[in-house]
Design a protein around this motif. Sequence first.
Motif, PDB file in Angstrom:
ATOM      1  N   PHE A 369       0.835  -1.199   0.000  1.00 13.79           N
ATOM      2  CA  PHE A 369       0.000   0.000   0.000  1.00 13.79           C
ATOM      3  C   PHE A 369       0.875   1.256   0.000  1.00 13.79           C
ATOM      4  N   VAL A 370       1.855   1.282   0.881  1.00 10.02           N
ATOM      5  CA  VAL A 370       2.723   2.458   0.989  1.00 10.02           C
ATOM      6  C   VAL A 370       3.488   2.673  -0.325  1.00 10.02           C
ATOM      7  N   ILE A 371       4.045   1.598  -0.868  1.00 11.27           N
ATOM      8  CA  ILE A 371       4.810   1.705  -2.126  1.00 11.27           C
ATOM      9  C   ILE A 371       3.924   2.257  -3.246  1.00 11.27           C
ATOM     10  N   LEU A 372       2.728   1.681  -3.378  1.00 11.85           N
ATOM     11  CA  LEU A 372       1.839   2.098  -4.466  1.00 11.85           C
ATOM     12  C   LEU A 372       1.391   3.543  -4.306  1.00 11.85           C
ATOM     13  N   LYS A 373       1.125   3.949  -3.053  1.00 14.93           N
ATOM     14  CA  LYS A 373       0.721   5.341  -2.787  1.00 14.93           C
ATOM     15  C   LYS A 373       1.826   6.308  -3.193  1.00 14.93           C
ATOM     16  N   ILE A 374       3.059   5.960  -2.827  1.00 13.42           N
ATOM     17  CA  ILE A 374       4.184   6.842  -3.149  1.00 13.42           C
ATOM     18  C   ILE A 374       4.333   6.967  -4.671  1.00 13.42           C
ATOM     19  N   ILE A 375       4.227   5.839  -5.359  1.00 11.21           N
ATOM     20  CA  ILE A 375       4.357   5.888  -6.823  1.00 11.21           C
ATOM     21  C   ILE A 375       3.218   6.705  -7.436  1.00 11.21           C
ATOM     22  N   ASP A 376       2.019   6.520  -6.896  1.00 10.66           N
ATOM     23  CA  ASP A 376       0.872   7.241  -7.436  1.00 10.66           C
ATOM     24  C   ASP A 376       1.024   8.749  -7.240  1.00 10.66           C
ATOM     25  N   THR A 378       3.858  10.375  -7.038  1.00  9.51           N
ATOM     26  CA  THR A 378       5.005  10.930  -7.769  1.00  9.51           C
ATOM     27  C   THR A 378       4.825  10.761  -9.283  1.00  9.51           C
ATOM     28  N   ILE A 379       5.061   9.561  -9.793  1.00  4.35           N
ATOM     29  CA  ILE A 379       4.959   9.422 -11.251  1.00  4.35           C
ATOM     30  C   ILE A 379       3.559   9.039 -11.734  1.00  4.35           C
ATOM     31  N   GLY A 380       2.683   8.634 -10.808  1.00  2.97           N
ATOM     32  CA  GLY A 380       1.323   8.245 -11.209  1.00  2.97           C
ATOM     33  C   GLY A 380       1.287   6.783 -11.628  1.00  2.97           C
ATOM     34  N   LEU A 381       0.264   6.075 -11.147  1.00  4.33           N
ATOM     35  CA  LEU A 381       0.188   4.637 -11.431  1.00  4.33           C
ATOM     36  C   LEU A 381      -0.410   4.352 -12.805  1.00  4.33           C
ATOM     37  N   ARG A 382      -1.380   5.189 -13.155  1.00  3.95           N
ATOM     38  CA  ARG A 382      -2.263   4.779 -14.224  1.00  3.95           C
ATOM     39  C   ARG A 382      -2.079   5.595 -15.489  1.00  3.95           C
ATOM     40  N   VAL A 383      -2.256   4.951 -16.624  1.00  2.18           N
ATOM     41  CA  VAL A 383      -2.202   5.672 -17.894  1.00  2.18           C
ATOM     42  C   VAL A 383      -3.439   6.565 -18.014  1.00  2.18           C
ATOM     43  N   SER A 384      -3.397   7.506 -18.966  1.00  2.00           N
ATOM     44  CA  SER A 384      -4.549   8.382 -19.150  1.00  2.00           C
ATOM     45  C   SER A 384      -5.701   7.578 -19.758  1.00  2.00           C
ATOM     46  N   ARG A 385      -6.883   8.162 -19.663  1.00  2.00           N
ATOM     47  CA  ARG A 385      -8.081   7.524 -20.190  1.00  2.00           C
ATOM     48  C   ARG A 385      -7.928   7.210 -21.688  1.00  2.00           C
ATOM     49  N   GLU A 386      -7.365   8.161 -22.425  1.00  2.39           N
ATOM     50  CA  GLU A 386      -7.193   7.959 -23.868  1.00  2.39           C
ATOM     51  C   GLU A 386      -6.227   6.812 -24.142  1.00  2.39           C
ATOM     52  N   GLU A 387      -5.127   6.798 -23.359  1.00  2.00           N
ATOM     53  CA  GLU A 387      -4.134   5.738 -23.546  1.00  2.00           C
ATOM     54  C   GLU A 387      -4.731   4.369 -23.224  1.00  2.00           C
ATOM     55  N   GLU A 388      -5.581   4.348 -22.205  1.00  2.00           N
ATOM     56  CA  GLU A 388      -6.200   3.080 -21.831  1.00  2.00           C
ATOM     57  C   GLU A 388      -7.118   2.571 -22.940  1.00  2.00           C
ATOM     58  N   ILE A 389      -7.840   3.512 -23.561  1.00  2.00           N
ATOM     59  CA  ILE A 389      -8.733   3.120 -24.654  1.00  2.00           C
ATOM     60  C   ILE A 389      -7.925   2.633 -25.860  1.00  2.00           C
ATOM     61  N   GLN A 390      -6.840   3.346 -26.155  1.00  2.00           N
ATOM     62  CA  GLN A 390      -5.997   2.936 -27.294  1.00  2.00           C
ATOM     63  C   GLN A 390      -5.287   1.629 -27.054  1.00  2.00           C
ATOM     64  N   GLY A 391      -5.010   1.335 -25.796  1.00  2.00           N
ATOM     65  CA  GLY A 391      -4.289   0.117 -25.453  1.00  2.00           C
ATOM     66  C   GLY A 391      -2.858   0.417 -25.052  1.00  2.00           C
ATOM     67  N   LEU A 392      -2.335  -0.418 -24.162  1.00  2.00           N
ATOM     68  CA  LEU A 392      -0.990  -0.174 -23.633  1.00  2.00           C
ATOM     69  C   LEU A 392       0.102  -0.546 -24.642  1.00  2.00           C
ATOM     70  N   ASP A 393      -0.188  -1.481 -25.549  1.00  2.00           N
ATOM     71  CA  ASP A 393       0.846  -1.896 -26.512  1.00  2.00           C
ATOM     72  C   ASP A 393       1.329  -0.693 -27.307  1.00  2.00           C
ATOM     73  N   LEU A 394       0.358   0.041 -27.831  1.00  2.00           N
ATOM     74  CA  LEU A 394       0.683   1.185 -28.665  1.00  2.00           C
ATOM     75  C   LEU A 394       1.199   2.352 -27.826  1.00  2.00           C
ATOM     76  N   THR A 395       0.546   2.636 -26.707  1.00  2.00           N
ATOM     77  CA  THR A 395       0.882   3.858 -25.981  1.00  2.00           C
ATOM     78  C   THR A 395       2.110   3.705 -25.091  1.00  2.00           C
ATOM     79  N   GLN A 396       2.399   2.501 -24.609  1.00  2.00           N
ATOM     80  CA  GLN A 396       3.557   2.322 -23.743  1.00  2.00           C
ATOM     81  C   GLN A 396       4.777   1.806 -24.500  1.00  2.00           C
ATOM     82  N   HIS A 397       4.542   1.094 -25.601  1.00  2.00           N
ATOM     83  CA  HIS A 397       5.664   0.423 -26.272  1.00  2.00           C
ATOM     84  C   HIS A 397       5.750   0.706 -27.766  1.00  2.00           C
ATOM     85  N   SER A 398       4.815   1.473 -28.314  1.00  2.00           N
ATOM     86  CA  SER A 398       4.796   1.766 -29.764  1.00  2.00           C
ATOM     87  C   SER A 398       4.847   0.512 -30.624  1.00  2.00           C
TER      88      SER A 398
END
Lengths: 404, 112
Positions: A369-376, A378-398
């Motif tokens: 819990f503590v680790i995830l909170k800190i990451i959230d 600072t850098i944020g855990l989750r991709v944006s709504r648009e990125e989630e709709i497009q899919g992680l393959d394209l948005t995270q790895h091209s």
Amino acid sequence: MNSGDTAFMLAATGLVMFMTPGLALFYGGMVRSKNVLAVTMQSFICLGLVSLIWILFGYSMAFGPDVGGFIGNLDWAMLKGVGQAPGPYSGTIPHLLFCAFQLMFAVITPALITGAFAERIKFSAFLAFTVLWTCLVYLPVCHWVWGGGFMGGHGGLDFAGGTVIHINSGAAALVAAILIGKRKGWGHESFHPHNIGMTILGAGVLWFGWFGFNAGSTLAADGIAVNALVTTQVAAGLAALSWIIAEWLVQGKPTTLGAASGAVAGLVAITPGAGFVSPVSALIIGLVAGALCYLAVMMKSRLGYDDALDVVGVHGVGGFWGAIATGIFASKAINPAGADGLIHGNAGLVATQFIDAATTVGYSLVVSFVILKIIDMTIGLRVSREEEIQGLDLTQHSETGYSL
Amino acid sequence: MKKIEAIIKPFKLDDVKEALNEIGVKGMTVTEVKGYGRQKGHKEIYRGAEYQVDFIPKVKLEIVVEESMAEKVTDTIREAANTGNIGDGKIFVMSLEEVIRVRTGEKGREAI
């Protein structure tokens, strides 16, 4: 030094390594096609990331000289003194081989958690989580059970990592699924798996690798290793059967995804007891595991958290059952170095097993819990709504997994 | 000229193709499609989660013939694709303005 044991453990190390790409296939088939590469990557890259941690200081913190029953010190950092001569954990194989075997366990544990936040985590957040979680959760818990820490000391039994790996990752997965939130469209969109054949292949690779995981945990090519191999086979097979029977009764059809999931649930459940219980006990452990994990997975939607690939239901619940089952069925006739369980007149072992499992759940929940909170924050855990709709393959790895 | 589009059950494709060959239809285009009508969808179960899948896989045939052939073609499709069950499909017939063969530039009935 014994060349038979060494040869066996070299092979077992390779088998356990193969489980991580197997897990990538198992998970990859269950997500939507736009996320297949991202999920695969999250398992696969643990082979790199955790190897780095392990060599630098990870092995030393997990297995090095004990500090207060909680953690190992840094005497063996950079593998100092961990060489070709036998080490303190086995007199018959090189210390370095034990270190390599244990590395493969450390690799697959954070990879298991990725099923909980699949299809919506940022790759950078995943990397940060894996580094922090391995250092702050895996290494201590591994030390408690196997590295001379307090759990191994008071008689708890964990043959191949039911507590260290499965309960531990299951608890972290629960926190992760809740903190990162549900996938977009949860409850009204269909998230059905894009390639169940891939998932079945992955389950087969996991099953195959698990022989190295469980039999190899004996650290010797002996009768106990054979017992562990047979109990592994029996529990996996029976759990696959029991899962499909349960779903046949409840929902009317036996599914192939159910058979694959059941097999993995059985493998998880037999892990802590593989070298302590008889093949007949493994039969019961497997039968219970399949139906129990099926029901646990069914409960998920009622409880309202989106553990995308059922890490909690399969690894958490299956692992917890395995810990308790080891307390029930363990037998000194199978393994004189173990203990007798409930059916052999020692009810106390069930309590010890429960305490160890619950302690691990508590620790993993809080620190994750503590680790995830800190990451959230600072850098944020989750991709944006648009990125989630497009899919992680394209948005995270091209990349895309499939082209028309 | 008429364009005939038929939505049929996928397993009936071979029967329909054979039957159309026999009456002299020289070509067709086939597409895998999904849709629903009276048959509605079906239920799928993945790890206990039930999904209602509305769109059912079907095959769409596109055939172009001279006007005089159209009724024979639709009758043939109807016979060959018929199982008597709900979900057997539909046939659409429409007038077609022009057909051009890419290779030669022929137009109209010569290009069919």
